[in-house]
Structure formats: structure tokens, C-alpha cells
Design an enzyme around this catalytic site. Sequence first.
Site, mmCIF file in Angstrom:
data_model
loop_
_atom_site.group_PDB
_atom_site.id
_atom_site.type_symbol
_atom_site.label_atom_id
_atom_site.label_comp_id
_atom_site.label_asym_id
_atom_site.label_seq_id
_atom_site.Cartn_x
_atom_site.Cartn_y
_atom_site.Cartn_z
ATOM 1 N N ALA A 1 0.792 -1.205 0.168
ATOM 2 C CA ALA A 1 0.035 -0.219 -0.103
ATOM 3 C C ALA A 1 0.994 1.102 -0.171
ATOM 4 C CB ALA A 1 -0.903 0.056 1.147
ATOM 5 N N ASP A 2 0.202 2.267 -0.594
ATOM 6 C CA ASP A 2 1.023 3.593 -0.508
ATOM 7 C C ASP A 2 -0.137 4.754 -0.369
ATOM 8 O OD1 ASP A 2 3.367 5.189 -0.454
ATOM 9 O OD2 ASP A 2 3.001 6.027 -2.507
#
Length: 190
Positions: A69-70
Site C-alpha cells: 500500500a502507499d
Amino acid sequence: MLHLASQSPRRRQLLEQIGVEFAVLDVEVVEQRAPDEAPQEYVSRVARDKARAGLIRLGHADDVVVLGADTEVVLDDEVFGKPQDADAAAAMLRRLSGRTHAVVSAIWLVGTAREQCEVCVSQVRFATLDESTIAAYVATGEPFGKAGAYAIQGRGAMLVEHLQGSYSGVMGLPVFETARLLRGFGIAPG
């Protein structure tokens, strides 16, 4: 088995909140936007790179799924990363003051046989901040290690006038979209 390719305590907390069992992987990927890369494409690529790096580290085992995730703050097509120091944090907060910015969160689930992505974009409007408010917030230390120099789940909530979208997405992992991806991979939250 689910593996989280992130050291973020917020992402761990949000996965725990929805009752998902997982192990944490420490991965290093280059987080630098290419010259012509759109902000949303950049955030998605970094999340995918994290997930793929985790899968490589685990040796592509058949029963492994890696979540990467970012989350980034975007204003006027500029991606605000994490501030390097107090001056950078104050500068980011000045730019966000009185304006609406996007918070883009991308989640990738990667296994040996398939990959799938969800992207969540939320709109956050900051109140107009005076210099003393900015200085006091920076002095708390909370802006460090946070995209855009604020934490909506902490004292930074006092800066947010309006949120349209996903609160958990602004924190770093949109829970609804994550749960939907997990179910698609046969991992049942709850």
C-alpha cells in the site's frame, strides 16, 4: 497466508481492526515519481512495487498473498511526501492551509498467480492555518513520517475542515477497498 509489505503502524492497526491475520514484511523500494508519471499512477506503482518485493522476498510460495500500500497527499499535481524536517513540515502545512487536496491510497494484493489493485481518492479541506497553529502542530512531532505532514487520526484532525471520502484511506489503508480485495483473494475479514 497474508503478508503486509509495510512497517506502518497505522496499516497494521487497520488490518487488525477488520480481524485479518497477517505477518509483517520489511521491504525497501524506491519511492520516486518519474517525470511524466501522474500522481495516481505513481502511488499505485509504489504500492505494487512493495507487494511484488514482498513476494520475491518470500520466494513466490503458492499460498502467499502480499499486500502493498502507499498513500500520498496531492495538491496542484504535486505529490507531498513525508517532511524531512520541521521547516519542510511547516512549508507543506502552509501550502495546504485553506485549500482542498487529494489523498490517494493504493492497495495491491499480489500472489504467484494473480495481482489486483484498488485505488481510493479522498478530498480533504484544511482550515486556514495561522503561523502559531502551524508551529504548535509541528512542535508536537506528529507531522514527521506522515505524507503531507499531518495525521488525520491524531492532532492533525484539528486542521481538517472537511473530508469527502475514506477516513481510513487518509490514514493509510482504505478499509472498505482492502476488505473487498481480500475477499476476492479468499481471505475473509472479520
